[in-house]
Scaffold this motif. Sequence first.
Motif: not given
Length: 226
Positions: A123-136, A148-149
């Motif tokens: 729709d013309g909006r800006c979205y946020i792609s997030t990757i989750y990794t094991e906590n280090w 991580w976004q």
Amino acid sequence: MSRFRAMWQASLNVTKRAIRWNLEDLIPPAERNIFSFNSKEELKRWHLYSDSEYGGLSSASLEIKDVENGLKGIFSGNLSLELSENSKWNISRGGFCGMRSKKFNGFIDLDGYDVISLKLRGDGRCYISTIYTENWVNSPGQEEDNSWQAFVHVPKGNWYIAKIPLARYLPTWRGNVIDSNLEMNPARVVGMSLSVNAEGGVPGATSGPGDFRVELDWIKALRAEY
């Protein structure tokens, strides 16, 4: 002597084939499918969240529908900056919704890939792609997975294939970049999400409170040369 030479050549050919096969095992395919939004079973792999959990008034839904002769995911809803009058949470405004995958069974290894690609129509909006990794990455009070976004601007109208280099994903804590010099460990990915905020994003993108809608076909990992 000729017999010895023939045996030696046969042994050499076997060794060459073994080396070639081992190298092929080390090099992953050009692309790896992570999510395909082509069945209602796919919905079981995701859950929704929004500011309504903290007294906001935004809302979201995730459906699988037949779109142009094929099933696609539809992430839609309404972004509101208003807060419930009886909210017990100390937040100044609302205006966010997201869809997050449930944790993988263990993790997936994307170490051989350079790009996250999403096929979507928005729709013309800006979205946020997030990757989750094991906590280090150790941050004060942080016990959950590292996040991580990266922004992904989804043009309005036609289907669009976004390609986001992994290097563009920045480490965040509650939506704020914590240290842009940190590096992701792509070998220990435990989940992903796609979210939208009423404010912020990239120049030229639609913003502000109101309805949002993005259609999803798939999410893949790609090698840079693909």
